[in-house]
Design a protein around this motif. Structure first.
Motif, PDB file in Angstrom:
ATOM      1  N   THR A   1      -4.038   4.138   2.779  1.00 47.65           N
ATOM      2  CA  THR A   1      -4.834   4.881   3.760  1.00 47.65           C
ATOM      3  C   THR A   1      -5.559   3.895   4.670  1.00 47.65           C
ATOM      4  OG1 THR A   1      -6.847   4.937   2.421  1.00 47.65           O
ATOM      5  CG2 THR A   1      -5.214   6.674   2.022  1.00 47.65           C
TER       6      THR A   1
ATOM      7  N   ARG B   1       1.183   4.183  -1.385  1.00 45.87           N
ATOM      8  CA  ARG B   1       0.658   4.831  -0.177  1.00 45.87           C
ATOM      9  C   ARG B   1      -0.677   4.177   0.170  1.00 45.87           C
ATOM     10  NH1 ARG B   1      -0.025  10.874  -0.627  1.00 45.87           N
ATOM     11  NH2 ARG B   1       0.853  11.087   1.465  1.00 45.87           N
TER      12      ARG B   1
ATOM     13  N   LYS C   1      -5.018   2.240  -2.047  1.00 48.16           N
ATOM     14  CA  LYS C   1      -3.583   2.065  -2.294  1.00 48.16           C
ATOM     15  C   LYS C   1      -3.221   2.774  -3.599  1.00 48.16           C
ATOM     16  CE  LYS C   1      -3.855  -2.349   0.099  1.00 48.16           C
ATOM     17  NZ  LYS C   1      -3.915  -3.815   0.002  1.00 48.16           N
TER      18      LYS C   1
ATOM     19  N   ARG D   1      -1.452   7.417   7.113  1.00 45.00           N
ATOM     20  CA  ARG D   1      -1.063   6.764   5.865  1.00 45.00           C
ATOM     21  C   ARG D   1       0.240   6.009   6.084  1.00 45.00           C
ATOM     22  NH1 ARG D   1      -2.949  11.660   3.573  1.00 45.00           N
ATOM     23  NH2 ARG D   1      -4.593  11.365   2.007  1.00 45.00           N
ATOM     24  N   THR D   2       0.387   4.916   5.381  1.00 45.42           N
ATOM     25  CA  THR D   2       1.636   4.150   5.406  1.00 45.42           C
ATOM     26  C   THR D   2       2.199   4.103   4.000  1.00 45.42           C
ATOM     27  OG1 THR D   2       0.803   2.780   7.203  1.00 45.42           O
ATOM     28  CG2 THR D   2       2.730   1.973   6.025  1.00 45.42           C
ATOM     29  N   THR D   3       3.503   4.242   3.884  1.00 47.35           N
ATOM     30  CA  THR D   3       4.154   4.220   2.570  1.00 47.35           C
ATOM     31  C   THR D   3       5.157   3.076   2.512  1.00 47.35           C
ATOM     32  OG1 THR D   3       3.932   6.611   2.363  1.00 47.35           O
ATOM     33  CG2 THR D   3       5.510   5.542   0.913  1.00 47.35           C
ATOM     34  N   TYR D   4       5.087   2.304   1.413  1.00 46.37           N
ATOM     35  CA  TYR D   4       6.029   1.224   1.165  1.00 46.37           C
ATOM     36  C   TYR D   4       6.738   1.505  -0.156  1.00 46.37           C
ATOM     37  CZ  TYR D   4       3.607  -1.425   4.823  1.00 46.37           C
ATOM     38  OH  TYR D   4       3.063  -1.821   6.014  1.00 46.37           O
TER      39      TYR D   4
ATOM     40  N   TYR E   1       8.528   9.013  -5.673  1.00 48.03           N
ATOM     41  CA  TYR E   1       9.169  10.076  -4.891  1.00 48.03           C
ATOM     42  C   TYR E   1      10.553  10.318  -5.469  1.00 48.03           C
ATOM     43  CZ  TYR E   1       5.668   9.866  -1.149  1.00 48.03           C
ATOM     44  OH  TYR E   1       4.507   9.922  -0.406  1.00 48.03           O
TER      45      TYR E   1
ATOM     46  N   ARG F   1       6.356  14.488  -5.532  1.00 40.02           N
ATOM     47  CA  ARG F   1       5.594  13.241  -5.485  1.00 40.02           C
ATOM     48  C   ARG F   1       4.722  13.191  -6.726  1.00 40.02           C
ATOM     49  NH1 ARG F   1       2.495  13.807  -1.023  1.00 40.02           N
ATOM     50  NH2 ARG F   1       0.606  14.347  -2.188  1.00 40.02           N
TER      51      ARG F   1
END
Length: 400
Positions: free
Chosen positions: A39, A37, A44, A23-26, A49, A58
């Motif tokens: 996947t 987030r 998305k 996963r990438t978080t922006y 947070y 979260r």
């Protein structure tokens, strides 16, 4: 270092996907704590947070693009406001996840309220399975007032006002017990929903119907069902109580039947007329070892629902729109016709009314017995049946 960008629809649509299983978080540069987030499949999800009481939390907001960037920023601001006041937005969600479902509540209600109090379980089971089981997997807080109102109105149109109201009463009783048992907090989805108007039923056996009814009763081949109907008429007791009548409840010396628990939750003593005693004596010698006055072959051990026999009797008698419960009303109506006051009738039928309960408590069984005797004699005379002797003949399938 976290990935920080200014969220826009176009930018979120063009963000690269992470490797499979990652996963990438922006993070958004404009709304504190707001992030998306991503996947490997392209899902998305907007989240916030933040630390709450020193612990990282979260808080999920929803998926993009169903939730827009503007909506996500507004939701994030609301979350931050709750946290600033010392609250934790996840507490409510955790409570909801821990909540039981409506189906779970029904099982608790059935076991710890209905069965524990020895009440009849057929009606609650029927109403839940027929009309409420569609919501059995819903959490209690997920059921909304609009859902209940829609169902209530639909049942009123399709099944009748009585069915709609009984379903509403069951659901409300279940939620009230959930609150009492600390399984649910808040308002019930039944609050503010008014019962639909019901037409009061006043059907009872008329003088011209009684001869045909007794003739058809005497011709009924099912002896247990035949005697059951006659006992309903002679005692004015509720169908469920007569069905579950036990020999241990009958006192032949005192000519009484003590019902351990009636609909109002109290015991009730019914004076037994000579005609009822004659019928019981006949059944006692024919029943053998059964504990039940009206034994049956089902799991309960006693007669359950003699609908077919009732239909045969009405067909032979040529009587329309008469229910088994109307036999109970028939005794009370003939009591009124022979001069009984409302207090005597109320005592006879075990009615629990706030305005007359004190009067009922002061009555002994003598005036009740006298009134029941007058009403019984009037019914049997109207039917052309001699009061005592003919009851035994009916039980032996002989009339006149």
């Amino acid at each position: 270092m976290p990935n920080k960008i200014s969220f826009t629809k176009r930018k979120l649509e063009t963000l690269p996907l992470p490797p499979l299983g990652k996963r990438t978080t922006y993070f958004d540069v404009k709304a504190p704590g707001l992030a998306v987030r991503i996947t490997a499949t392209g899902t998305k999800t907007f989240v916030v947070y933040r630390k709450v009481n020193g612990r990282p939390e979260r808080i999920a907001l929803g998926r993009f693009p169903a939730v827009t960037v503007e909506q996500a920023r507004k939701m994030a601001a609301e979350v931050n406001a709750v946290i600033a006041k010392g609250g934790n937005p996840n507490d409510k969600r955790r409570t909801q996840r821990a909540e039981i479902t409506l189906g779970d509540l029904y099982q608790e209600y059935l076991e710890h309220h209905i069965k524990a109090r020895g009440k009849r379980i057929k009606n609650p089971e029927s109403y839940f399975k027929l009309y409420l089981s569609q919501w059995q997997h819903r959490k209690l807080s997920a059921l909304k007032r609009s859902d209940v109102r829609t169902l209530h109105n639909r049942l009123g149109r399709e099944k009748g006002h009585t069915t709609a109201n009984k379903t509403l009463v069951l659901l409300k009783a279940m939620y009230n017990k959930a609150i009492e048992w600390e399984l649910f907090k808040g308002e019930t989805p039944c609050d503010g929903i008014q019962k639909l108007p019901e037409k009061s039923r006043d059907r009872f056996l008329q003088a011209d119907e009684l001869p045909r009814f007794f003739q058809a009763l005497a011709e009924e081949p099912n002896e247990t069902a035949r005697d059951f109907f006659l006992m309903c008429l002679l005692t004015g007791a509720r169908r469920a109580n007569v069905l579950a009548m036990r020999w241990e409840e009958i006192n032949f010396e005192r000519a009484t039947w003590t019902i351990p628990t009636t609909k109002n939750g109290e015991a009730h003593t019914v004076p037994l007329m000579p005609e009822a005693l004659t019928l019981l004596e006949s059944r006692r010698y024919a029943n053998g070892e059964s504990d039940w006055v009206f034994p049956g072959t089902g799991a309960s051990g006693h007669l359950v629902e003699p609908k077919k026999a009732w239909a045969r009797i009405l067909k032979r008698a040529g009587i329309q729109d008469l229910r088994i419960h109307d036999l109970r009303r028939s005794l009370g109506s003939w009591q009124a016709a022979t001069g009984a006051n409302l207090s005597i009738i109320g005592k006879t039928l075990a009615h629990k009314n706030v305005s007359t309960t004190a009067i009922y408590a002061r009555l002994n069984l003598d005036p009740v017995r006298d009134s029941m005797q007058l009403a019984t004699r009037a019914m049997l005379e109207a039917a052309g049946v001699l009061p005592k002797a003919e009851i035994a003949e009916i039980s032996k399938k002989k009339l006149g």
